[in-house]
Design an enzyme around this catalytic site. Structure first.
Site, PDB file in Angstrom:
ATOM      1  N   LYS A 216       7.879  20.853  -7.129  1.00  0.00           N
ATOM      2  CA  LYS A 216       7.524  21.227  -5.828  1.00  0.00           C
ATOM      3  C   LYS A 216       5.767  21.200  -5.704  1.00  0.00           C
ATOM      4  O   LYS A 216       5.220  21.102  -6.669  1.00  0.00           O
ATOM      5  CB  LYS A 216       8.017  22.331  -5.221  1.00  0.00           C
ATOM      6  CG  LYS A 216       9.564  22.287  -4.900  1.00  0.00           C
ATOM      7  CD  LYS A 216       9.801  23.055  -3.830  1.00  0.00           C
ATOM      8  CE  LYS A 216      11.403  22.609  -3.471  1.00  0.00           C
ATOM      9  NZ  LYS A 216      12.435  23.760  -3.068  1.00  0.00           N
ATOM     10  N   ARG A 251      17.594  25.732  -9.277  1.00  0.00           N
ATOM     11  CA  ARG A 251      17.706  24.110  -8.964  1.00  0.00           C
ATOM     12  C   ARG A 251      16.673  23.237  -9.440  1.00  0.00           C
ATOM     13  O   ARG A 251      15.370  23.546  -8.903  1.00  0.00           O
ATOM     14  CB  ARG A 251      17.861  24.408  -7.343  1.00  0.00           C
ATOM     15  CG  ARG A 251      18.091  23.177  -6.814  1.00  0.00           C
ATOM     16  CD  ARG A 251      18.186  23.346  -5.409  1.00  0.00           C
ATOM     17  NE  ARG A 251      18.620  22.090  -4.650  1.00  0.00           N
ATOM     18  CZ  ARG A 251      17.780  21.112  -4.181  1.00  0.00           C
ATOM     19  NH1 ARG A 251      16.499  21.094  -4.346  1.00  0.00           N
ATOM     20  NH2 ARG A 251      18.152  20.108  -3.546  1.00  0.00           N
TER      21      ARG A 251
HETATM   22  N1  HH2 Z   1      14.857  22.742  -2.034  1.00  0.00           N
HETATM   23  C1  HH2 Z   1      15.056  21.450  -1.847  1.00  0.00           C
HETATM   24  C2  HH2 Z   1      16.399  20.951  -1.027  1.00  0.00           C
HETATM   25  N2  HH2 Z   1      17.113  22.104  -1.182  1.00  0.00           N
HETATM   26  N3  HH2 Z   1      18.183  24.096  -1.547  1.00  0.00           N
HETATM   27  C3  HH2 Z   1      17.891  25.390  -1.863  1.00  0.00           C
HETATM   28  N4  HH2 Z   1      18.660  26.176  -1.780  1.00  0.00           N
HETATM   29  N5  HH2 Z   1      16.628  25.823  -2.547  1.00  0.00           N
HETATM   30  C4  HH2 Z   1      15.458  24.572  -2.611  1.00  0.00           C
HETATM   31  O1  HH2 Z   1      14.422  25.343  -2.984  1.00  0.00           O
HETATM   32  C5  HH2 Z   1      15.677  23.623  -1.877  1.00  0.00           C
HETATM   33  C6  HH2 Z   1      17.095  23.177  -1.375  1.00  0.00           C
HETATM   34  C7  HH2 Z   1      13.882  20.240  -1.501  1.00  0.00           C
HETATM   35  O2  HH2 Z   1      14.038  19.461  -2.773  1.00  0.00           O
HETATM   36  P1  HH2 Z   1      14.646  18.057  -3.190  1.00  0.00           P
HETATM   37  O3  HH2 Z   1      16.143  18.123  -2.646  1.00  0.00           O
HETATM   38  O4  HH2 Z   1      14.313  17.358  -4.511  1.00  0.00           O
HETATM   39  O5  HH2 Z   1      13.899  16.959  -2.023  1.00  0.00           O
HETATM   40  P2  HH2 Z   1      14.381  16.535  -0.623  1.00  0.00           P
HETATM   41  O6  HH2 Z   1      14.443  17.824   0.421  1.00  0.00           O
HETATM   42  O7  HH2 Z   1      13.066  15.686  -0.192  1.00  0.00           O
HETATM   43  O8  HH2 Z   1      15.370  15.931  -0.884  1.00  0.00           O
END
Ligand code: HH2
Length: 271
Positions: A216, A251
């Site tokens: 992040k 995660r």
């Molecule tokens: N962060 C992201 C997406 N979903 N869910 C939970 N519970 N906690 C988190 O911190 C979280 C989440 C964002 O990360 P990522 O899926 O890699 O990115 P994007 O939203 O751009 O797909």
């Protein structure tokens, strides 16, 4: 094959991220092809993922929403393939009740809602499917959340929101609740650091705590690393602190490397 059930133990679990999106902040476009997505999920399980989290819509700061049909199309046929090939619980990461419902029908066994069950229909879907639910805190929407986020007291404000949403979920009959303070979802670097440092405050609410720190932007800012794919060492440091501070589910994108960090930090934390 029946969906796998989530079993929490006193060892932290690792959730591997599978983004089937064109625009996720660190891996957008890499896993849109279903065959490649399934192979990546299998590799994450081989590397030690205890759960696979599938998302069909990016929630990165500034992202535009996608339609229900677009998200459904990406996620549901993938679930039908994953369920026959993956022997760990599969979670659906969505803000949309329609997508959650369809994915849970297709074999998902956990719901990850980054809006923390703001939508009453999402509560109904989760209760009807009797699945574990991640309630995450987000300030506003992905489009606007990083525009000057402000709180009276970030730890207390987030904890109060999570407590309120968990009570609503419980009243609706949802029995397995996991709380997540939502690192990067409407938070400054300072606010993210305070949330990670104070995981104990969220644990006191009486539910397992999940943390999503992987790659992040607070890590990028602290280490002056622009490229999200180059934030592994910073991610491992943050994952380690989360485990030492009591997080139950972590995660991540980089499962193999983070699994080793979780095993070492978990062993120290349990002494
Ligand atoms: N962060 C992201 C997406 N979903 N869910 C939970 N519970 N906690 C988190 O911190 C979280 C989440 C964002 O990360 P990522 O899926 O890699 O990115 P994007 O939203 O751009 O797909």
């Amino acid at each position: 094959m029946a969906p796998q059930k989530l079993v929490l133990t006193n060892h932290p679990l690792l959730m591997g991220i599978l983004n089937v999106t064109p625009d996720s902040f660190s891996d957008g476009g890499k896993f849109i092809d279903a065959e490649i997505a399934v192979r990546h999920a299998q590799q994450m399980v081989a590397d030690g993922a205890d759960i696979i989290d599938v998302g069909g819509e990016s929630t990165r700061p500034g992202s535009d929403p996608v339609s229900v049909d677009e998200e459904l199309c990406g996620v549901c046929c993938l679930f039908r393939q994953l369920i026959t090939k993956i022997k760990v619980p599969i979670s659906i990461d969505t803000m949309k009740p329609e997508v959650a419902d369809a994915a849970l029908e297709a074999g998902a066994s956990m719901l990850n809602d980054v809006t923390g069950l703001r939508n009453e229909r999402m509560i109904e879907v989760a209760a009807r499917h009797h699945v574990p639910v991640v309630i995450m805190h987000m300030l506003g929407t992905p489009k606007t959340m990083q525009a000057n986020p402000s709180y009276d007291d970030v730890v207390m404000d987030v904890a109060q929101y999570l407590r309120m949403q968990a009570e609503k979920a419980k009243a609706a009959g949802i029995t397995q609740i996991i709380l997540d303070p939502g690192i990067g979802f409407g938070k400054t670097v300072e606010q993210n650091l305070l949330l990670i440092k104070n995981i104990a405050t969220f644990k006191k609410l009486g539910y397992p705590v999940m943390m999503g720190v992987s790659r992040k932007s607070f890590i990028g800012k602290l280490t002056s690393v622009e490229d999200a794919g180059d934030r592994l060492s910073g991610t491992i440091a943050a994952v380690t602190v989360c485990v030492l501070n009591g997080a139950d589910i972590i995660r991540v994108h980089d499962v193999k490397e983070c699994k080793r960090a979780v095993m070492v930090a978990g062993a120290i934390a349990s002494r």
